[in-house]
Scaffold this motif. Sequence first.
Motif, short mmCIF file in Angstrom:
data_model
loop_
_atom_site.label_atom_id
_atom_site.label_comp_id
_atom_site.label_asym_id
_atom_site.label_seq_id
_atom_site.Cartn_x
_atom_site.Cartn_y
_atom_site.Cartn_z
N MET A 1 0.85 -1.20 0.00
CA MET A 1 0.00 0.00 0.00
C MET A 1 0.88 1.24 0.00
SD MET A 1 -2.86 1.58 0.12
CE MET A 1 -4.06 0.32 0.48
N LEU A 27 -6.57 3.00 -7.44
CA LEU A 27 -7.55 2.88 -6.37
C LEU A 27 -7.22 3.95 -5.34
CD1 LEU A 27 -9.85 1.61 -4.73
CD2 LEU A 27 -8.17 0.00 -3.77
N CYS A 29 -8.32 5.58 -1.87
CA CYS A 29 -9.13 5.35 -0.67
C CYS A 29 -9.13 6.61 0.18
CB CYS A 29 -8.56 4.19 0.15
SG CYS A 29 -8.74 2.59 -0.65
N SER A 97 -16.60 -0.86 -3.70
CA SER A 97 -17.07 -2.00 -2.90
C SER A 97 -18.58 -2.24 -3.03
CB SER A 97 -16.72 -1.79 -1.42
OG SER A 97 -17.37 -0.64 -0.90
N ASN A 124 -12.85 4.19 -2.99
CA ASN A 124 -13.52 3.47 -1.90
C ASN A 124 -13.03 4.05 -0.59
OD1 ASN A 124 -15.52 1.31 -1.87
ND2 ASN A 124 -14.11 0.25 -0.51
N THR A 126 -12.06 2.17 2.14
CA THR A 126 -10.93 1.33 2.53
C THR A 126 -10.81 0.20 1.50
OG1 THR A 126 -12.15 -0.29 3.86
CG2 THR A 126 -11.50 1.75 4.95
N GLU A 127 -9.86 -0.70 1.75
CA GLU A 127 -9.73 -1.87 0.89
C GLU A 127 -10.77 -2.93 1.21
OE1 GLU A 127 -5.83 -3.48 0.98
OE2 GLU A 127 -4.85 -1.67 0.27
N SER A 128 -11.48 -2.76 2.30
CA SER A 128 -12.47 -3.76 2.71
C SER A 128 -13.51 -3.96 1.62
CB SER A 128 -13.17 -3.32 4.01
OG SER A 128 -12.25 -3.18 5.05
N ILE A 130 -13.23 -5.45 -1.12
CA ILE A 130 -12.68 -5.50 -2.47
C ILE A 130 -11.84 -6.77 -2.58
CG2 ILE A 130 -11.22 -4.38 -4.20
CD1 ILE A 130 -11.88 -1.72 -2.97
N GLU A 132 -9.05 -9.52 -3.31
CA GLU A 132 -7.60 -9.45 -3.36
C GLU A 132 -7.11 -9.45 -4.80
OE1 GLU A 132 -5.25 -9.01 -1.15
OE2 GLU A 132 -6.67 -8.80 0.50
N LEU A 135 -7.23 -5.93 -5.89
CA LEU A 135 -6.21 -5.11 -5.25
C LEU A 135 -4.82 -5.35 -5.85
CD1 LEU A 135 -7.35 -5.51 -1.52
CD2 LEU A 135 -7.71 -3.54 -3.02
N LYS A 140 -2.39 1.65 -5.46
CA LYS A 140 -3.26 2.06 -4.36
C LYS A 140 -2.72 3.28 -3.63
CE LYS A 140 -2.58 -2.15 -3.35
NZ LYS A 140 -2.42 -3.49 -2.76
#
Length: 233
Positions: A1, A27, A29, A97, A124, A126-128, A130, A132, A135, A140
């Motif tokens: 990240m 991406l 965030c 997401s 988004n 967070t990465e939650s 989404i 892997e 990602l 990011k």
Amino acid sequence: MIYSKVNNVEEILREKIQTGGEISPFLFCSQNLELLHEQLIRAFSWLKAQFWLDTQSIFMLYDTWETIKIEEVKQFLLHAQTKPRFAFQIFYIERFSRMTLQAQNACLKFLEEPGEGNIVILTNQTESWILETILSRVQKYIIFSKNSISGSQFFYDMISNSRKKRSDELVRYFFGAKLEKQEYVLFLQTLLSYCWEHADMFDSLDELQEDIQGILQNNLQARYIVDKWILRV
């Protein structure tokens, strides 16, 4: 990240575009997606003026809080099969997401090989939520600064006092209060932003994000969830 304290994503886009060649999808965030969206719209205006793009060269899936299903994604990606009319075209998906797992999987090939001339931007909180596999295909950036606090300064200050000074004002404020759902969500979003900025309670961020999503999308009882987090603060 990659953690970025850049206040304006336009700087990142300029640097990458001026490098030339095929650009990996972005991406971004941020806990304040409204502010991030405003920054991106300004960046798009700059790109349009700089590279003589027209409105038809920018394709967007706005955040409507509705789930994005596979049929909508396939329709959206049809535009990528057309060669850009100008230097490039932009594909912007807000709050990624919201996509179902099937919809995210439908994006994999495009994200892996967007093609020269296609700039892909996902946002988004967070990465939650989404995959892997998604990602691993994007570059990011977390945009966080004092200007990107999602929530009121009122809640932010109370959280800070509770964490740093062990103040009980949060408990006193919420005890017996009957607030609207939006106010409870605002508190949780502010708590999430505070934790991001101060590298605090990092092991709880995914759970906190899930609770916010649960209130907004599944009508979970906001009051009980907020009580739980006040005890942790």
